[in-house]
Motif scaffolding. Sequence first.
Motif, PDB file in Angstrom:
ATOM      1  N   THR A 162     -45.222 -97.735 -61.335  1.00  0.00           N
ATOM      2  CA  THR A 162     -44.329 -98.825 -61.720  1.00  0.00           C
ATOM      3  C   THR A 162     -42.900 -98.315 -61.835  1.00  0.00           C
ATOM      4  OG1 THR A 162     -44.544 -98.418 -64.101  1.00  0.00           O
ATOM      5  CG2 THR A 162     -46.200 -99.891 -63.069  1.00  0.00           C
ATOM      6  N   ILE A 163     -42.000 -99.233 -62.180  1.00  0.00           N
ATOM      7  CA  ILE A 163     -40.606 -98.827 -62.378  1.00  0.00           C
ATOM      8  C   ILE A 163     -40.475 -97.833 -63.528  1.00  0.00           C
ATOM      9  CG2 ILE A 163     -39.670-100.942 -61.364  1.00  0.00           C
ATOM     10  CD1 ILE A 163     -39.017-101.889 -64.206  1.00  0.00           C
ATOM     11  N   ALA A 164     -41.432 -97.829 -64.450  1.00  0.00           N
ATOM     12  CA  ALA A 164     -41.399 -96.830 -65.526  1.00  0.00           C
ATOM     13  C   ALA A 164     -41.537 -95.426 -64.956  1.00  0.00           C
ATOM     14  CB  ALA A 164     -42.503 -97.111 -66.541  1.00  0.00           C
ATOM     15  N   ASP A 165     -42.440 -95.242 -64.005  1.00  0.00           N
ATOM     16  CA  ASP A 165     -42.624 -93.927 -63.381  1.00  0.00           C
ATOM     17  C   ASP A 165     -41.406 -93.537 -62.552  1.00  0.00           C
ATOM     18  OD1 ASP A 165     -45.535 -93.536 -64.119  1.00  0.00           O
ATOM     19  OD2 ASP A 165     -45.637 -95.425 -63.025  1.00  0.00           O
ATOM     20  N   ILE A 166     -40.819 -94.521 -61.884  1.00  0.00           N
ATOM     21  CA  ILE A 166     -39.610 -94.266 -61.106  1.00  0.00           C
ATOM     22  C   ILE A 166     -38.500 -93.744 -62.014  1.00  0.00           C
ATOM     23  CG2 ILE A 166     -37.762 -95.400 -59.805  1.00  0.00           C
ATOM     24  CD1 ILE A 166     -39.923 -97.200 -58.564  1.00  0.00           C
ATOM     25  N   CYS A 167     -38.316 -94.400 -63.159  1.00  0.00           N
ATOM     26  CA  CYS A 167     -37.291 -93.962 -64.093  1.00  0.00           C
ATOM     27  C   CYS A 167     -37.629 -92.613 -64.711  1.00  0.00           C
ATOM     28  CB  CYS A 167     -37.094 -95.019 -65.172  1.00  0.00           C
ATOM     29  SG  CYS A 167     -36.306 -96.534 -64.580  1.00  0.00           S
ATOM     30  N   LEU A 168     -38.914 -92.375 -64.971  1.00  0.00           N
ATOM     31  CA  LEU A 168     -39.319 -91.096 -65.557  1.00  0.00           C
ATOM     32  C   LEU A 168     -39.034 -89.934 -64.611  1.00  0.00           C
ATOM     33  CD1 LEU A 168     -40.672 -90.208 -68.250  1.00  0.00           C
ATOM     34  CD2 LEU A 168     -42.807 -90.021 -66.956  1.00  0.00           C
ATOM     35  N   ALA A 169     -39.210 -90.158 -63.317  1.00  0.00           N
ATOM     36  CA  ALA A 169     -38.880 -89.108 -62.349  1.00  0.00           C
ATOM     37  C   ALA A 169     -37.400 -88.761 -62.420  1.00  0.00           C
ATOM     38  CB  ALA A 169     -39.257 -89.561 -60.944  1.00  0.00           C
ATOM     39  N   GLY A 170     -36.553 -89.777 -62.557  1.00  0.00           N
ATOM     40  CA  GLY A 170     -35.123 -89.532 -62.703  1.00  0.00           C
ATOM     41  C   GLY A 170     -34.788 -88.806 -63.993  1.00  0.00           C
ATOM     42  N   GLN A 171     -35.485 -89.184 -65.065  1.00  0.00           N
ATOM     43  CA  GLN A 171     -35.292 -88.501 -66.350  1.00  0.00           C
ATOM     44  C   GLN A 171     -35.593 -87.015 -66.217  1.00  0.00           C
ATOM     45  OE1 GLN A 171     -34.285 -89.766 -69.254  1.00  0.00           O
ATOM     46  NE2 GLN A 171     -34.772 -88.117 -70.682  1.00  0.00           N
ATOM     47  N   ALA A 172     -36.659 -86.687 -65.508  1.00  0.00           N
ATOM     48  CA  ALA A 172     -37.034 -85.286 -65.338  1.00  0.00           C
ATOM     49  C   ALA A 172     -35.992 -84.526 -64.533  1.00  0.00           C
ATOM     50  CB  ALA A 172     -38.400 -85.192 -64.661  1.00  0.00           C
ATOM     51  N   ALA A 173     -35.462 -85.162 -63.482  1.00  0.00           N
ATOM     52  CA  ALA A 173     -34.432 -84.504 -62.684  1.00  0.00           C
ATOM     53  C   ALA A 173     -33.179 -84.268 -63.520  1.00  0.00           C
ATOM     54  CB  ALA A 173     -34.106 -85.357 -61.457  1.00  0.00           C
ATOM     55  N   GLY A 174     -32.810 -85.235 -64.337  1.00  0.00           N
ATOM     56  CA  GLY A 174     -31.653 -85.058 -65.216  1.00  0.00           C
ATOM     57  C   GLY A 174     -31.898 -84.003 -66.275  1.00  0.00           C
ATOM     58  N   ALA A 175     -33.113 -83.967 -66.806  1.00  0.00           N
ATOM     59  CA  ALA A 175     -33.452 -82.961 -67.809  1.00  0.00           C
ATOM     60  C   ALA A 175     -33.280 -81.558 -67.242  1.00  0.00           C
ATOM     61  CB  ALA A 175     -34.881 -83.167 -68.295  1.00  0.00           C
ATOM     62  N   SER A 176     -33.672 -81.387 -65.989  1.00  0.00           N
ATOM     63  CA  SER A 176     -33.518 -80.085 -65.345  1.00  0.00           C
ATOM     64  C   SER A 176     -32.043 -79.690 -65.274  1.00  0.00           C
ATOM     65  CB  SER A 176     -34.124 -80.128 -63.941  1.00  0.00           C
ATOM     66  OG  SER A 176     -33.898 -78.916 -63.254  1.00  0.00           O
ATOM     67  N   TYR A 177     -31.185 -80.644 -64.928  1.00  0.00           N
ATOM     68  CA  TYR A 177     -29.749 -80.376 -64.818  1.00  0.00           C
ATOM     69  C   TYR A 177     -29.171 -79.939 -66.167  1.00  0.00           C
ATOM     70  CZ  TYR A 177     -24.767 -81.108 -63.969  1.00  0.00           C
ATOM     71  OH  TYR A 177     -23.417 -80.937 -63.869  1.00  0.00           O
ATOM     72  N   PHE A 178     -29.643 -80.567 -67.243  1.00  0.00           N
ATOM     73  CA  PHE A 178     -29.110 -80.274 -68.571  1.00  0.00           C
ATOM     74  C   PHE A 178     -29.964 -79.268 -69.349  1.00  0.00           C
ATOM     75  CE2 PHE A 178     -26.998 -84.336 -67.686  1.00  0.00           C
ATOM     76  CZ  PHE A 178     -25.694 -84.004 -68.017  1.00  0.00           C
ATOM     77  N   LYS A 179     -30.854 -78.574 -68.634  1.00  0.00           N
ATOM     78  CA  LYS A 179     -31.654 -77.488 -69.219  1.00  0.00           C
ATOM     79  C   LYS A 179     -32.532 -77.976 -70.373  1.00  0.00           C
ATOM     80  CE  LYS A 179     -29.278 -74.884 -66.424  1.00  0.00           C
ATOM     81  NZ  LYS A 179     -29.825 -74.593 -65.074  1.00  0.00           N
ATOM     82  N   ALA A 180     -33.036 -79.200 -70.259  1.00  0.00           N
ATOM     83  CA  ALA A 180     -33.984 -79.725 -71.246  1.00  0.00           C
ATOM     84  C   ALA A 180     -35.391 -79.471 -70.722  1.00  0.00           C
ATOM     85  CB  ALA A 180     -33.747 -81.213 -71.469  1.00  0.00           C
ATOM     86  N   ASP A 181     -36.156 -78.694 -71.456  1.00  0.00           N
ATOM     87  CA  ASP A 181     -37.484 -78.259 -71.028  1.00  0.00           C
ATOM     88  C   ASP A 181     -38.509 -79.377 -71.216  1.00  0.00           C
ATOM     89  OD1 ASP A 181     -39.684 -76.784 -70.290  1.00  0.00           O
ATOM     90  OD2 ASP A 181     -39.625 -75.436 -72.031  1.00  0.00           O
ATOM     91  N   LEU A 182     -39.318 -79.633 -70.194  1.00  0.00           N
ATOM     92  CA  LEU A 182     -40.365 -80.641 -70.298  1.00  0.00           C
ATOM     93  C   LEU A 182     -41.630 -80.102 -70.967  1.00  0.00           C
ATOM     94  CD1 LEU A 182     -40.329 -82.581 -66.898  1.00  0.00           C
ATOM     95  CD2 LEU A 182     -39.082 -83.081 -69.000  1.00  0.00           C
ATOM     96  N   ALA A 183     -41.761 -78.798 -71.104  1.00  0.00           N
ATOM     97  CA  ALA A 183     -42.998 -78.209 -71.617  1.00  0.00           C
ATOM     98  C   ALA A 183     -43.416 -78.758 -72.981  1.00  0.00           C
ATOM     99  CB  ALA A 183     -42.877 -76.687 -71.668  1.00  0.00           C
ATOM    100  N   PRO A 184     -42.493 -79.019 -73.911  1.00  0.00           N
ATOM    101  CA  PRO A 184     -42.910 -79.561 -75.212  1.00  0.00           C
ATOM    102  C   PRO A 184     -43.389 -81.018 -75.157  1.00  0.00           C
ATOM    103  CG  PRO A 184     -40.777 -78.452 -75.383  1.00  0.00           C
ATOM    104  CD  PRO A 184     -41.067 -78.644 -73.931  1.00  0.00           C
ATOM    105  N   PHE A 185     -43.320 -81.622 -73.972  1.00  0.00           N
ATOM    106  CA  PHE A 185     -43.670 -83.029 -73.819  1.00  0.00           C
ATOM    107  C   PHE A 185     -44.755 -83.159 -72.747  1.00  0.00           C
ATOM    108  CE2 PHE A 185     -39.110 -82.398 -74.651  1.00  0.00           C
ATOM    109  CZ  PHE A 185     -39.077 -82.859 -75.971  1.00  0.00           C
ATOM    110  N   PRO A 186     -45.989 -82.770 -73.092  1.00  0.00           N
ATOM    111  CA  PRO A 186     -47.035 -82.611 -72.073  1.00  0.00           C
ATOM    112  C   PRO A 186     -47.411 -83.889 -71.339  1.00  0.00           C
ATOM    113  CG  PRO A 186     -47.958 -82.424 -74.282  1.00  0.00           C
ATOM    114  CD  PRO A 186     -46.468 -82.391 -74.427  1.00  0.00           C
TER     115      PRO A 186
END
Length: 216
Positions: A162-186
């Motif tokens: 859904t559009i939620a997954d589409i937005c979540l993919a963008g969130q992850a790409a932005g998190a990478s740019y700003f050095k926000a680790d996804l590991a604490p959010f399994p």
Amino acid sequence: MKLFSFWRSLATYRVRIALNLKGITPEVFEVNLPQGKQREADFAKINPMMAIPALIEDDGTVLFESLAILEYLDETHPNPPLLPKEPKARARVRAIAQIIAADTHPLIVPRVREYLAHEYKIDEPGVLKWGNHWHNVSLKALETVLSGSRETGRYCQGDQVTIADICLAGQAAGASYFKADLAPFPTVKRIVDEVNKIDAFARAHPLQQPGAPASA
């Protein structure tokens, strides 16, 4: 159809994913954000907010704002659907999408970062710290929403992209740019890893676009 895009734009990344899922190949026009091309008069006529993405239909209709474009594409090209049919599920999907696209992303876009740097003299590490903070606030909220709901399945809402997954993919790409680790959010990381296996997502990734660097 014409898409006004820039490789690094997370909002345009969302639209590229949807276009790929729907099997639509627009003519792409680059709007170079670091060079300020979005502020030039010709583009300001297309989108007065001087932001991308913008989409122009074959009849000349101009569309802007990524979530509005996603829903437009879903209404005009209904397969595969990007919103559930059930009203409560649709509301949940829209809410997850808006945590990202309405509550988080506007705080870290180029015009905000430029304002922080130019008006408040915040250095680059300080601007990156700002972006990292707001990404982590969002990721904590998303993890709580996704991990605590029976509605979460393979993806944000059951087993349908859904559009939620589409937005979540963008969130992850932005998190990478700003050095926000996804590991604490399994739960977030699991869903991101899952959608990134889908060709429509992989082809839309910022680093797969013309003009992107070889690595982030």
